[in-house]
Design an enzyme around this catalytic site. Structure first.
Site, short mmCIF file in Angstrom:
data_model
loop_
_atom_site.label_atom_id
_atom_site.label_comp_id
_atom_site.label_asym_id
_atom_site.label_seq_id
_atom_site.Cartn_x
_atom_site.Cartn_y
_atom_site.Cartn_z
CG ASN A 157 -5.08 1.35 -7.02
OD1 ASN A 157 -4.57 1.94 -6.77
ND2 ASN A 157 -6.31 1.41 -7.45
CE LYS A 158 -2.22 -4.14 -6.72
NZ LYS A 158 -0.68 -4.62 -7.06
N GLY A 163 1.01 -1.26 -0.33
CA GLY A 163 0.28 0.28 -0.29
C GLY A 163 1.03 1.35 -0.07
CB ALA A 164 0.73 4.15 -2.29
CG ASP A 209 0.14 2.15 -6.06
OD1 ASP A 209 -0.86 1.64 -6.34
OD2 ASP A 209 0.47 1.21 -4.63
NE ARG A 212 5.54 -3.45 -4.60
CZ ARG A 212 4.08 -3.96 -4.38
NH1 ARG A 212 4.04 -3.70 -2.93
NH2 ARG A 212 3.02 -4.28 -4.89
O1 MRU Z 1 0.73 -3.71 -4.12
P1 MRU Z 1 0.31 -3.09 -3.26
O2 MRU Z 1 -0.97 -4.37 -2.81
O3 MRU Z 1 0.93 -2.42 -2.59
O4 MRU Z 1 -0.62 -2.26 -4.18
C1 MRU Z 1 -1.82 -1.30 -3.43
C2 MRU Z 1 -2.20 -0.54 -4.17
O5 MRU Z 1 -2.30 -0.77 -4.88
C3 MRU Z 1 -3.35 -0.04 -3.56
O6 MRU Z 1 -4.97 0.85 -3.69
C4 MRU Z 1 -2.39 1.77 -3.38
O7 MRU Z 1 -1.21 2.03 -2.58
C5 MRU Z 1 -3.06 2.95 -2.04
S1 MRU Z 1 -2.77 2.28 -0.70
C6 MRU Z 1 -3.78 3.41 0.60
#
Ligand code: MRU
Length: 342
Positions: free
Chosen positions: A245-246, A47-48, A235, A87
């Site tokens: 984003n994801k 999560g960012a 992100d 990352r």
């Molecule tokens: O690969 P991840 O689980 O780190 O990806 C997370 C996401 O894409 C979230 O939507 C994003 O980081 C926002 S978290 C507040």
């Protein structure tokens, strides 16, 4: 709710290992910045905003490796850059680590002890900033939610992904406390299932009525369950508002447009990257194909050609608004984003 990441009095970084959730609550304790890098890479912490905080704590731990100031500018810079590379997509990681690079480059310290003290202070500051900011985002976004709303979200953006209440999920959580009959629809978020493992877990802990759906059900559910609003996290947001984003977010934004429902992104200002002009410039993390060809540790195919991008880009013109700690940027564009960031 268990803390996703923190530092204790013994200056050990404690990371809740999210890979084991929801069935095992286990923590990683470390004084080694390399262990934090590993935890970022393997998504123990994710999560960012949480990645940014992890990067900050890793920066502090890296400073603790030094016994003398000799050549520290070059040697510590190397370690800080190593953290940034853990990352590539979530800009919060480099945003946080750059604050330590600044202290180092500007020689804002009088001794090695002073440097370590400043790094520790800065890491705790970043932790607290992200906590406060997620509270403000949740407050600002909850104004958009009405009684009886059916909300769809993707991935996990709650307390696990931040050091506070969360971003998109924080808004849903706060709204659920002040509005009546809120229904949440959470996508499972293949391949790593942040939705089915983490978001449903957080929903249960916060008494949010939540329906788990697979990613491929989204368009059908938007139509049949009369989803009123989609809220997701981010992100990295480029200077024109294009948002990484994801993986799976982009198709939700397209579906929202087709069904004429609002599509919001919730993110702290630390997720904006003015150095990136647009979505095309954002590096998308490509993860191991094993995440797709294995299910419950069992190989499900011998197929070799697999793609596994962890994120996608939603163009800014599909975004109704970006909910930040400073307010909502409707129809985001370059000038509005520049204005809010300065
Ligand atoms: O690969 P991840 O689980 O780190 O990806 C997370 C996401 O894409 C979230 O939507 C994003 O980081 C926002 S978290 C507040």
């Amino acid at each position: 709710m268990s803390k996703t990441i923190n530092i204790n009095n013994k200056k050990e970084v404690i990371i809740l290992d999210q890979r084991l959730l929801p069935f095992k609550v286990k923590y990683i304790r470390t004084k080694d910045y390399k262990t934090v890098i590993k935890a970022i890479k393997n998504l123990s912490v994710r999560g960012a905003p949480a990645i940014g905080v992890a990067g900050a704590f890793a920066a502090y731990l890296a400073s603790e490796k030094f016994k003398t100031l000799n050549n520290i500018d070059k040697l510590l810079e190397k370690k800080l850059n190593e953290i940034i590379l853990a990352r590539p997509t979530a800009v919060n990681l480099q945003w946080a680590v750059k604050r330590f690079l600044k202290i180092l480059k500007n020689k804002e310290f009088k001794s090695l002890l002073d440097l370590k003290g400043k790094f520790l202070k800065e890491s705790k500051k970043i932790y607290n900033e992200e906590k406060n900011v997620s509270e403000l985002i949740s407050k600002n976004g909850s104004r958009l939610i009405k009684n009886n709303d059916n909300i769809l979200t993707h991935c996990n953006t709650g307390a696990l992904a931040t050091t506070g209440i969360g971003t998109a999920f924080g808004i849903i959580n706060k709204s659920n406390k002040i509005k009546k009959n809120i229904n949440l629809f959470a996508t499972e978020t293949r391949p790593l299932n942040q939705g089915s493992r983490l978001t449903t877990w957080e929903a249960r802990k916060n008494n949010i009525k939540c329906f788990l759906i697979t990613d491929s059900m989204a368009a059908h559910i938007i139509k049949t369950e009369k989803i009123n609003i989609i809220i997701v996290g981010a992100d990295r947001i480029a200077s024109n508002g294009d948002t990484a984003n994801k993986i799976g977010t982009y198709q939700l934004a397209i579906s929202a447009l087709y069904h004429q429902i609002p599509f919001y992104v919730a993110a702290p200002l630390s997720t904006f990257d003015l150095d990136t002009k647009n979505g095309q410039e954002i590096v998308i993390e490509e993860r191991s194909s094993n995440e797709i060809i294995f299910l419950n540790n069992e190989k499900i195919t011998n197929h070799k050609n697999v793609k596994n991008p962890a994120f996608d880009i939603t163009p800014s013109n599909l975004i109704t608004g970006i909910i930040t700690e400073k307010g909502i940027i409707y129809k985001p564009n370059k000038s509005k984003i520049k204005k809010i960031l300065t």
